[in-house]
Scaffold this motif. Structure first.
Motif, PDB file in Angstrom:
ATOM      1  N   VAL A 144      73.926 -65.216 -34.616  1.00 40.34           N
ATOM      2  CA  VAL A 144      74.949 -65.241 -35.246  1.00 40.34           C
ATOM      3  C   VAL A 144      76.556 -63.377 -34.894  1.00 40.34           C
ATOM      4  O   VAL A 144      76.827 -63.553 -34.004  1.00 40.34           O
ATOM      5  N   ALA A 145      75.753 -62.481 -35.723  1.00 38.28           N
ATOM      6  CA  ALA A 145      76.059 -61.776 -36.267  1.00 38.28           C
ATOM      7  C   ALA A 145      75.649 -59.979 -34.536  1.00 38.28           C
ATOM      8  O   ALA A 145      77.185 -59.805 -33.922  1.00 38.28           O
ATOM      9  N   ALA A 146      74.795 -60.514 -33.753  1.00 33.64           N
ATOM     10  CA  ALA A 146      74.682 -60.429 -32.654  1.00 33.64           C
ATOM     11  C   ALA A 146      75.150 -60.757 -31.787  1.00 33.64           C
ATOM     12  O   ALA A 146      76.224 -59.889 -30.405  1.00 33.64           O
ATOM     13  N   CYS A 147      75.998 -61.629 -31.529  1.00 35.07           N
ATOM     14  CA  CYS A 147      76.837 -62.508 -30.376  1.00 35.07           C
ATOM     15  C   CYS A 147      78.278 -62.269 -30.873  1.00 35.07           C
ATOM     16  O   CYS A 147      79.636 -62.551 -29.830  1.00 35.07           O
ATOM     17  N   ALA A 148      78.467 -62.421 -32.161  1.00 32.16           N
ATOM     18  CA  ALA A 148      79.731 -61.872 -32.958  1.00 32.16           C
ATOM     19  C   ALA A 148      79.592 -60.212 -31.932  1.00 32.16           C
ATOM     20  O   ALA A 148      81.185 -59.585 -31.924  1.00 32.16           O
ATOM     21  N   LEU A 149      78.837 -59.666 -32.119  1.00 30.32           N
ATOM     22  CA  LEU A 149      79.016 -57.777 -31.723  1.00 30.32           C
ATOM     23  C   LEU A 149      79.449 -58.104 -30.754  1.00 30.32           C
ATOM     24  O   LEU A 149      80.352 -57.442 -29.960  1.00 30.32           O
ATOM     25  N   ALA A 150      78.515 -59.052 -30.230  1.00 31.08           N
ATOM     26  CA  ALA A 150      78.872 -58.836 -27.973  1.00 31.08           C
ATOM     27  C   ALA A 150      79.957 -59.047 -27.626  1.00 31.08           C
ATOM     28  O   ALA A 150      80.779 -59.127 -26.677  1.00 31.08           O
ATOM     29  N   TRP A 151      81.022 -60.150 -28.282  1.00 29.65           N
ATOM     30  CA  TRP A 151      81.997 -61.081 -28.449  1.00 29.65           C
ATOM     31  C   TRP A 151      82.893 -59.644 -28.664  1.00 29.65           C
ATOM     32  O   TRP A 151      84.407 -59.732 -27.670  1.00 29.65           O
ATOM     33  N   ARG A 152      82.992 -59.318 -29.260  1.00 31.04           N
ATOM     34  CA  ARG A 152      83.484 -58.804 -29.800  1.00 31.04           C
ATOM     35  C   ARG A 152      83.826 -57.030 -28.810  1.00 31.04           C
ATOM     36  O   ARG A 152      84.684 -56.871 -28.532  1.00 31.04           O
ATOM     37  N   ALA A 153      82.749 -56.820 -28.291  1.00 34.90           N
ATOM     38  CA  ALA A 153      82.850 -55.741 -27.487  1.00 34.90           C
ATOM     39  C   ALA A 153      83.573 -56.243 -25.756  1.00 34.90           C
ATOM     40  O   ALA A 153      84.361 -55.431 -25.449  1.00 34.90           O
ATOM     41  N   LEU A 154      84.155 -57.353 -25.681  1.00 34.84           N
ATOM     42  CA  LEU A 154      85.478 -57.578 -24.878  1.00 34.84           C
ATOM     43  C   LEU A 154      85.749 -57.034 -24.750  1.00 34.84           C
ATOM     44  O   LEU A 154      87.086 -57.056 -23.762  1.00 34.84           O
ATOM     45  N   PHE A 155      86.480 -56.861 -26.135  1.00 26.93           N
ATOM     46  CA  PHE A 155      88.593 -56.130 -26.393  1.00 26.93           C
ATOM     47  C   PHE A 155      88.228 -54.948 -26.459  1.00 26.93           C
ATOM     48  O   PHE A 155      86.952 -53.643 -26.492  1.00 26.93           O
ATOM     49  N   GLU A 156      88.831 -54.191 -25.782  1.00 28.77           N
ATOM     50  CA  GLU A 156      89.385 -52.633 -25.607  1.00 28.77           C
ATOM     51  C   GLU A 156      90.401 -52.331 -27.628  1.00 28.77           C
ATOM     52  O   GLU A 156      90.310 -53.646 -28.307  1.00 28.77           O
ATOM     53  N   ALA A 157      90.298 -51.497 -27.565  1.00 34.11           N
ATOM     54  CA  ALA A 157      90.451 -51.086 -29.328  1.00 34.11           C
ATOM     55  C   ALA A 157      92.290 -51.124 -29.001  1.00 34.11           C
ATOM     56  O   ALA A 157      92.997 -50.777 -27.996  1.00 34.11           O
TER      57      ALA A 157
END
Length: 162
Positions: A51-64
């Protein structure tokens, strides 16, 4: 809106109680006793890592600026829990995830678009997993599993491509 949430919570608890009653309280208790606190902790950790790995991958789709890692883990956990608990409502977990992102300040369009990308990546990973399983099945007497697996792949690949 709050009445709907309360009603959904009551129905969810009622459904959980009915499932426990159906399988028998003693059976559920025996399973929990067999697992023990150590087993339950191991299951929780085992579930938390992907779940954490998927969250990190999903978060990477966003810019700051984007939500923190912990916020995204919570959003992903909420989405998965919603999908599990709202299994009869297609997209229920995804809607919860989009709403959670909106509450953290992410625009609804970006939340929805990244959810679609995340689901597409999940489907692609599932296809790879199915192909790996098919390779294992081809090496053994699998009976009717191979044709059904091929049929499933034939159905899901065009959907993923679309």
């Amino acid at each position: 809106m709050k009445l709907g949430i309360a009603l959904g919570a009551v129905l969810g608890v009622l459904a959980a109680l009915l499932i426990v009653a159906w399988y028998g309280l003693a059976s559920v208790g025996d399973a929990l006793e067999l697992a023990g606190w150590t087993g339950l902790a191991a299951i929780a950790v085992y579930h938390f890592v992907p779940v954490a790995a998927c969250a990190l991958a999903w978060r990477a789709l966003f810019e700051a600026p984007r939500p923190s890692v912990l916020q995204f883990i919570w959003i992903r956990w909420l989405r998965d829990a919603g999908s599990d608990l709202l299994a009869l409502l297609p997209g229920g977990g995804e809607m919860l995830g989009i709403r959670a992102m909106k509450l953290t300040g992410i625009e609804i369009g970006a939340a929805t678009a990244t959810t679609v990308v995340d689901i597409t990546v999940e489907i692609m990973a599932q296809i790879a997993f199915i192909v790996l399983g098919l390779v294992v099945l081809l090496d053994r007497p699998a009976g009717p599993l191979v044709p059904w697996t091929l049929l499933g792949l034939a159905a899901i690949i065009p959907l993923a491509a679309a």
